[in-house]
Write an enzyme that holds these catalytic residues in place. Structure first.
Site, mmCIF file in Angstrom:
data_model
loop_
_atom_site.group_PDB
_atom_site.id
_atom_site.type_symbol
_atom_site.label_atom_id
_atom_site.label_comp_id
_atom_site.label_asym_id
_atom_site.label_seq_id
_atom_site.Cartn_x
_atom_site.Cartn_y
_atom_site.Cartn_z
ATOM 1 N N GLN A 143 0.857 -1.183 0.000
ATOM 2 C CA GLN A 143 0.000 0.000 0.000
ATOM 3 C C GLN A 143 0.896 1.237 0.000
ATOM 4 O OE1 GLN A 143 -2.102 -0.528 3.610
ATOM 5 N NE2 GLN A 143 -3.722 0.901 3.104
ATOM 6 N N SER A 146 0.944 6.454 2.552
ATOM 7 C CA SER A 146 1.530 7.492 3.412
ATOM 8 C C SER A 146 2.776 8.114 2.799
ATOM 9 C CB SER A 146 1.913 6.909 4.767
ATOM 10 O OG SER A 146 0.815 6.272 5.364
ATOM 11 N N SER A 178 4.456 -1.095 4.547
ATOM 12 C CA SER A 178 4.633 -2.451 5.071
ATOM 13 C C SER A 178 4.841 -3.432 3.933
ATOM 14 C CB SER A 178 3.394 -2.909 5.853
ATOM 15 O OG SER A 178 3.130 -2.037 6.898
ATOM 16 N N GLU A 261 -9.393 -1.905 5.164
ATOM 17 C CA GLU A 261 -8.313 -2.019 6.142
ATOM 18 C C GLU A 261 -8.869 -1.931 7.558
ATOM 19 O OE1 GLU A 261 -5.137 0.873 5.792
ATOM 20 O OE2 GLU A 261 -3.913 -0.323 7.160
ATOM 21 N N GLU A 388 -6.837 8.484 17.451
ATOM 22 C CA GLU A 388 -7.453 9.821 17.518
ATOM 23 C C GLU A 388 -8.308 10.066 16.281
ATOM 24 O OE1 GLU A 388 -4.150 9.243 18.144
ATOM 25 O OE2 GLU A 388 -4.451 9.318 20.309
HETATM 26 C C1 FAD Z 1 3.403 -0.522 11.702
HETATM 27 C C2 FAD Z 1 2.885 0.422 10.692
HETATM 28 C C3 FAD Z 1 2.643 -0.028 9.400
HETATM 29 C C4 FAD Z 1 2.195 0.869 8.417
HETATM 30 N N1 FAD Z 1 1.998 0.423 7.150
HETATM 31 C C5 FAD Z 1 1.651 1.283 6.159
HETATM 32 C C6 FAD Z 1 1.541 0.856 4.796
HETATM 33 O O1 FAD Z 1 1.718 -0.310 4.479
HETATM 34 N N2 FAD Z 1 1.261 1.776 3.842
HETATM 35 C C7 FAD Z 1 1.047 3.077 4.154
HETATM 36 O O2 FAD Z 1 0.775 3.850 3.252
HETATM 37 N N3 FAD Z 1 1.139 3.525 5.440
HETATM 38 C C8 FAD Z 1 1.441 2.652 6.451
HETATM 39 N N4 FAD Z 1 1.548 3.106 7.753
HETATM 40 C C9 FAD Z 1 1.400 4.524 8.042
HETATM 41 C C10 FAD Z 1 0.135 4.879 8.783
HETATM 42 O O3 FAD Z 1 -0.960 4.855 7.921
HETATM 43 C C11 FAD Z 1 0.351 6.281 9.388
HETATM 44 O O4 FAD Z 1 1.348 6.147 10.347
HETATM 45 C C12 FAD Z 1 -0.886 6.843 10.048
HETATM 46 O O5 FAD Z 1 -1.848 7.157 9.098
HETATM 47 C C13 FAD Z 1 -0.564 8.095 10.866
HETATM 48 O O6 FAD Z 1 0.208 9.003 10.152
HETATM 49 P P1 FAD Z 1 1.548 9.623 10.778
HETATM 50 O O7 FAD Z 1 2.371 8.498 11.257
HETATM 51 O O8 FAD Z 1 2.120 10.535 9.777
HETATM 52 O O9 FAD Z 1 1.082 10.416 12.053
HETATM 53 P P2 FAD Z 1 0.490 11.902 12.084
HETATM 54 O O10 FAD Z 1 -0.609 12.015 11.117
HETATM 55 O O11 FAD Z 1 1.603 12.842 12.011
HETATM 56 O O12 FAD Z 1 -0.135 11.933 13.537
HETATM 57 C C14 FAD Z 1 0.630 12.153 14.716
HETATM 58 C C15 FAD Z 1 -0.312 12.245 15.895
HETATM 59 O O13 FAD Z 1 -1.228 13.332 15.710
HETATM 60 C C16 FAD Z 1 -2.558 12.872 15.812
HETATM 61 N N5 FAD Z 1 -3.437 13.596 14.892
HETATM 62 C C17 FAD Z 1 -3.232 13.846 13.582
HETATM 63 N N6 FAD Z 1 -4.283 14.508 13.075
HETATM 64 C C18 FAD Z 1 -5.178 14.665 14.079
HETATM 65 C C19 FAD Z 1 -6.471 15.268 14.179
HETATM 66 N N7 FAD Z 1 -7.071 15.815 13.136
HETATM 67 N N8 FAD Z 1 -7.103 15.237 15.380
HETATM 68 C C20 FAD Z 1 -6.516 14.652 16.451
HETATM 69 N N9 FAD Z 1 -5.296 14.083 16.417
HETATM 70 C C21 FAD Z 1 -4.639 14.082 15.241
HETATM 71 C C22 FAD Z 1 -2.484 11.412 15.449
HETATM 72 O O14 FAD Z 1 -3.579 10.697 15.985
HETATM 73 C C23 FAD Z 1 -1.166 11.002 16.050
HETATM 74 O O15 FAD Z 1 -1.319 10.723 17.411
HETATM 75 C C24 FAD Z 1 1.960 2.218 8.757
HETATM 76 C C25 FAD Z 1 2.174 2.651 10.062
HETATM 77 C C26 FAD Z 1 2.616 1.769 11.038
HETATM 78 C C27 FAD Z 1 2.824 2.267 12.419
#
Ligand code: FAD
Lengths: 406, 312
Positions: A143, A146, A178, A261, A388
C-alpha cells in the site's frame, strides 16, 4: 458445476487439508512451554528466516489456490470459485484446526485490501493480469499511501503523476510501506491536480515494484522488525491501463482500501499474535505463573476475555459484510479502536503476569517474547488510521458532532 | 532543604548536560571532578543528586553513578565498590550497572544485610533484551562468598530509589520535550498537530504525571534523614515515577505517529530506558503491592501523611 452444499464443501475441504497439512496436536488447548512462543505481529526474524517464512506463505497459498481454496468467493474469470461467504467461513474454521503457514504477508494487505479495491475500480484486463497471480501467492501487494507530509491527512499526498502520452510519470516519496521488500505490486495514491481541493485531485495507480525508478529502503521498528520501508518513485512510467478509477477521482478508490483495512485489522489482522493472545494461551500463562489465585489479575483476565469476545463478534460481522462486497461504513472504526485497546491491555496483563522477567532476554519460554508484543502494540494504535482519527470519525461522521475548527 | 537558587540551578543543569554530552575519553568521574561536583553535593545534596540523575535520564546515559549514591548511603568508607541490584530477571543473582573491569569488590545485599564479594569472581552477561543500549550486566552462576560489611541496606535502597526516580523523571521530561517540539513543528490538515485537543491533552496529562512524580520525590527528600520514614517515602516516590513513565511514554509515542515507532527516531530509546529503570529497585506495580501488604500487616502509617503534618 453447481454450487456444493456446505456439508459437501466441508468434506471436500477436510479431504484437502488432510492431504496437505497436519492437524493441530490438540484442539486449541495450550501446553505451556511447548511450541513456538513468538508473539510479534511484525516479523523481527533475521532476513533469511523471514524470507523462508514468506516462501512458506507463498507455497501454502499456491496449494490452496490450485486446489480451489485460494479464493473461495472470487469471480471465476480470475481464478475464484464464486461460492458464498458461508463457504469461505466454513473453510477458515476448518483450516484453523491444522498447522499451516501464516499467510498474513499475502492476505492482509494484498488480498484483503487491494484485491477488493481492484475488483471495484481496475480494468478487467488488469484484473486478469494480476488477480490470479495475487491469489496464487505469486504477487504480494503493498500500500503506497503514506508520505512524509501525508499521514493522518492522507489526502495531502504530493507524489506527482503527470500524463505523458499513454503513460503517466510518477515522482515522489512514500513512507511506512509495510511489506514493500516482498512486494511485486503496489497501489500508489498520487496527486494529479493541484488546482482543486485536495481530495479532488488524486488518482490511484497499480504499479509493478520491479519497474525502473522504484527504490525500496527498509526502516526498522522499535519492536526490532524491519517490516516497513521508504519507497522512492523516480520517473516511474506507468501505462494508463494501470490507473484505477477515473482521473482525479482516486480519493474514492483510496477510501475503498481504507475501509477494508479498518474492517480487517482486528479480524485476520492479529496475524501471528492470534495464538498467544488467545484465551487458551492467556489461561495457561495465568496458571503457569501462579497468578491464578490473584483476584486483581483474575479480574483483568476476565475483562480481557469479555472484550475480546465482543470485538471478535463485531469484526466477524464486519468481515462477513465486507466479503459480501458490502463496504463497511464509518462504524468500522469501532472495531479497530476496540482491537487496538484489547491488544494493549493484553500486553499489559501479560506483563503483570510474567512480571519483570519480561524485560530481560532470559530465554524463558513465553516471557521475553511478550515484550516484543508490548513494544509492538503501540503500532496498532497508529496503523490504518490512528486512534485519535478513529475517534474523530466516530464523533463527526457517526455522532454528527460539529467538526473541529480548521 | 534546597539551597541553590533558580539561576544557580540552571547553570548547574547546563554544565551537567555538557558532562553527559562529552564523549571524550575522560571518564565521567574526572569530568564531574572538573566541575567541582563534590562541593555542589555537599552544599545541597537533594538538588545535586536530583539534578545529576535527571540529566543522566535525559541524556540516556548508562553509568554507575547510582552505585556511588547507594554505597555512600551504606557507608562512605566503601566508596568505589560496585553494587549488585536485586535481580529482576528469572536468571541470575542480580544486575550490575556495567562491566566490573574497574571494580575490585561488589556489595551484595541479602536477607541478613550486605556482604562484599570479589568482582573478579563474578560471571557476567550483558542484560540485553529490552534496552539494548544500557551497559547493564546480569550476574549468572553462583555468587562467591564474601565478608559481611556494616551498613543499613534499607537506607541505601531508599537513597537509590530517590536517585532512580529522578532519572526516570529525566527520561520522561526529555520524551515530553521531544513530543512537544514535534507536535509544534509537524502539520497535518494545515495545522500543527499540537493544535488538536486530542494531542494536547495527551501532552498535558504527561506533564501532570511528571510533576506529580517530581513532587513525590521532593516529599521523599524532606524525610530522607528519618530512618523510619525515608524508606516509605522513597518507595512511594519510585512507584510514582515508575507509573509516570508508563503514562508519559505511551502518550509521547502516540502523538508522534509512526515516527514514534521507528528506530530511525529517538523516541524508542526513552521507552526502553524508562521501562527498564522502572524495574530497577522495584517496579511501580511491585512497590505499590508491597506498600499494600505492609499497610495490611500494620506497619506504620503512610509517610506522606506524616510529611503533611510535619511541614509547616
Ligand atoms: C506498523 C505500521 C505499518 C504501516 N503500514 C503502512 C503501509 O503499508 N502503507 C502506508 O501507506 N502507510 C502505512 N503506515 C502509516 C500509517 O498509515 C500512518 O502512520 C498513520 O496514518 C498516521 O500518520 P503519521 O504516522 O504521519 O502520524 P500523524 O498524522 O503525524 O499523527 C501524529 C499524531 O497526531 C494525531 N493527529 C493527527 N491529526 C489529528 C487530528 N485531526 N485530530 C486529532 N489528532 C490528530 C495522530 O492521531 C497522532 O497521534 C503504517 C504505520 C505503522 C505504524
Amino acid at each position: 458445476m453447481s454450487t456444493p452444499s456446505l456439508a459437501d464443501f466441508a468434506d471436500e475441504a477436510r479431504a484437502f487439508l488432510d492431504a496437505h497439512a497436519t492437524p493441530r496436536a490438540s484442539d486449541g488447548a495450550v501446553v505451556w512451554g511447548e511450541g513456538p512462543d513468538r508473539v510479534t505481529y511484525f516479523s523481527d526474524e533475521p532476513f533469511e528466516v523471514e524470507q523462508a517464512n514468506v516462501q512458506a506463505a507463498r507455497d501454502w497459498q499456491r496449494t490452496r489456490f490450485e486446489n480451489g481454496f485460494g479464493w473461495i468467493t472470487g469471480p471465476k474469470q480470475y481464478g475464484g470459485r464464486e461460492l458464498s461467504i458461508a463457504h469461505d467461513l466454513v473453510y477458515d474454521g476448518l483450516e484453523a484446526g491444522y498447522d499451516v503457514p501464516d499467510t498474513g504477508v499475502i492476505s492482509l494487505i494484498g488480498l484483503g485490501m487491494i484485491a477488493p479495491t481492484m475488483l471495484a475500480h481496475a480494468r478487467p484486463e488488469i484484473n486478469e493480469q494480476y488477480l490470479p497471480a495475487m491469489f496464487r501467492g505469486d504477487a504480494i501487494a503493498c500500500q503506497l499511501f503514506s508520505e512524509p507530509n501525508a499521514g493522518s491527512d492522507l489526502a495531502n499526498v504530493q507524489t506527482k503523476a503527470v500524463r505523458d502520452g499513454d503513460d503517466w510519470v510518477l515522482n515522489g516519496q512514500k513512507v511506512w510501506t509495510s511489506g514493500a521488500q516482498h512486494a511485486q505490486l503496489g497501489m500508489a495514491v498520487c496527486r494529479t491536480n493541484t488546482s482543486v481541493p485536495k481530495h479532488k485531485g488524486i488518482t490511484t495507480f497499480l504499479i509493478d515494484m520491479s519497474w525502473e525508478g522504484v527504490d525500496v529502503r527498509p526502516l526498522r521498528q522499535m519492536s526490532g522488525g524491519a517490516e516497513f520501508n521508504e519507497v522512492y518513485l523516480d520517473d516511474v512510467r506507468v501505462p494508463d491501463t494501470h490507473r484505477m478509477g477515473e482521473v482525479d477521482d482516486g480519493w474514492r478508490v483510496t477510501m475503498t482500501t481504507l475501509l477494508n483495512e479498518r474492517a480487517s485489522v482486528g479480524g485476520e489482522g492479529a496475524g501471528p499474535a492470534t495464538r498467544p493472545t488467545s484465551r487458551a494461551n492467556l489461561l495457561a500463562m495465568l496458571k503457569a505463573t501462579g497468578r491464578d489465585t490473584d483476584g486483581g489479575v483474575r479480574r483483568d483476565f476476565a475483562r480481557v476475555i469479555a472484550d475480546q469476545a465482543a470485538t471478535e463478534y463485531l469484526t466477524s460481522q464486519m468481515m462477513r459484510r465486507a466479503r459480501a462486497g458490502d463496504l463497511p461504513g464509518p462504524e468500522a472504526s469501532v472495531g479497530k479502536l476496540m482491537f487496538g485497546q484489547n491488544l494493549t491491555r493484553i500486553a499489559h496483563l501479560a506483563a503483570e503476569m510474567t512480571g519483570p522477567r519480561m524485560l530481560a532476554d532470559t530465554g524463558d519460554w513465553g516471557t521475553f517474547s511478550w515484550n516484543e508484543l508490548l513494544l509492538g502494540t503501540p503500532a496498532f494504535r497508529i496503523l490504518g488510521g490512528t486512534e485519535e482519527i478513529m475517534k474523530n470519525i466516530l464523533g463527526e461522521r457517526v455522532l454528527g458532532l460539529p467538526k473541529e475548527p480548521a | 532543604m534546597t539551597v541553590l537558587d533558580t539561576e544557580a540551578r540552571a547553570a548547574v543543569a547546563e554544565s551537567l548536560r555538557d558532562v553527559f554530552a562529552d564523549d571524550s575519553a575522560r571518564d565521567l568521574a574526572a569530568r564531574l571532578d572538573e566541575l567541582g561536583w563534590d562541593e555542589v553535593v555537599n552544599e545541597d545534596p537533594e538538588t545535586a543528586t536530583t539534578m545529576l540523575f535527571i540529566e543522566q535520564g535525559r541524556a540516556l546515559a548508562s553509568t554507575s553513578l547510582l552505585d556511588d549514591v547507594v554505597v555512600g548511603a551504606l557507608d562512605p568508607a566503601l566508596t568505589g565498590h560496585g553494587v549488585l541490584y536485586p535481580s529482576f530477571t528469572s536468571v541470575g543473582a542480580g544486575v550490575l550497572l556495567g562491566p566490573v573491569d574497574d571494580l575490585e569488590r561488589v556489595l551484595v545485599p541479602d536477607a541478613r544485610g550486605v556482604r562484599s564479594v570479589p568482582a573478579a569472581a563474578l560471571e557476567l552477561r550483558p542484560l540485553g533484551g529490552f534496552d539494548r543500549h544500557s551497559a547493564w550486566q546480569v550476574v549468572v552462576g553462583a555468587l562467591p562468598d564474601g565478608e559481611r560489611v556494616a551498613g543499613d541496606w534499607v537506607a541505601a535502597e531508599a537513597a537509590g530509589r530517590r536517585a532512580v526516580s529522578a532519572e526516570i523523571i529525566g527520561v520522561c521530561r526529555a520524551a515530553l520535550d521531544l513530543a512537544v517540539q514535534y507536535t509544534r513543528d509537524r502539520r497535518q490538515y494545515g495545522r500543527p498537530l499540537g493544535s488538536f485537543q486530542a494531542v494536547r491533552h495527551q501532552l498535558a496529562e504527561s506533564y501532570a504525571a511528571i510533576e506529580a512524580a517530581a513532587s513525590a520525590l521532593s516529599a521523599a527528600w524532606t524525610v530522607s534523614a528519618d530512618p523510619a520514614l525515608a524508606p516509605w517515602a522513597a518507595r512511594s516516590a519510585k512507584a510514582k515515577a515508575g507509573s509516570a513513565q508508563d503514562v508519559v511514554l505511551r502518550r509521547t509515542v502516540q502523538v508522534l505517529g509512526a515516527m514514534g515507532l521507528t528506530e530511525e527516531g529517538p523516541m524508542h530509546r526513552f521507552v526502553e530506558r524508562g521501562a527498564t529503570l522502572d524495574q530497577l529497585l522495584g517496579s511501580h506495580g511491585q512497590l505499590v503491592e508491597q506498600t499494600g501488604r505492609d499497610l495490611l500487616t500494620g506497619t506504620p502509617a503512610h509517610p506522606v501523611v506524616q510529611i503533611w503534618e510535619d511541614t509547616p
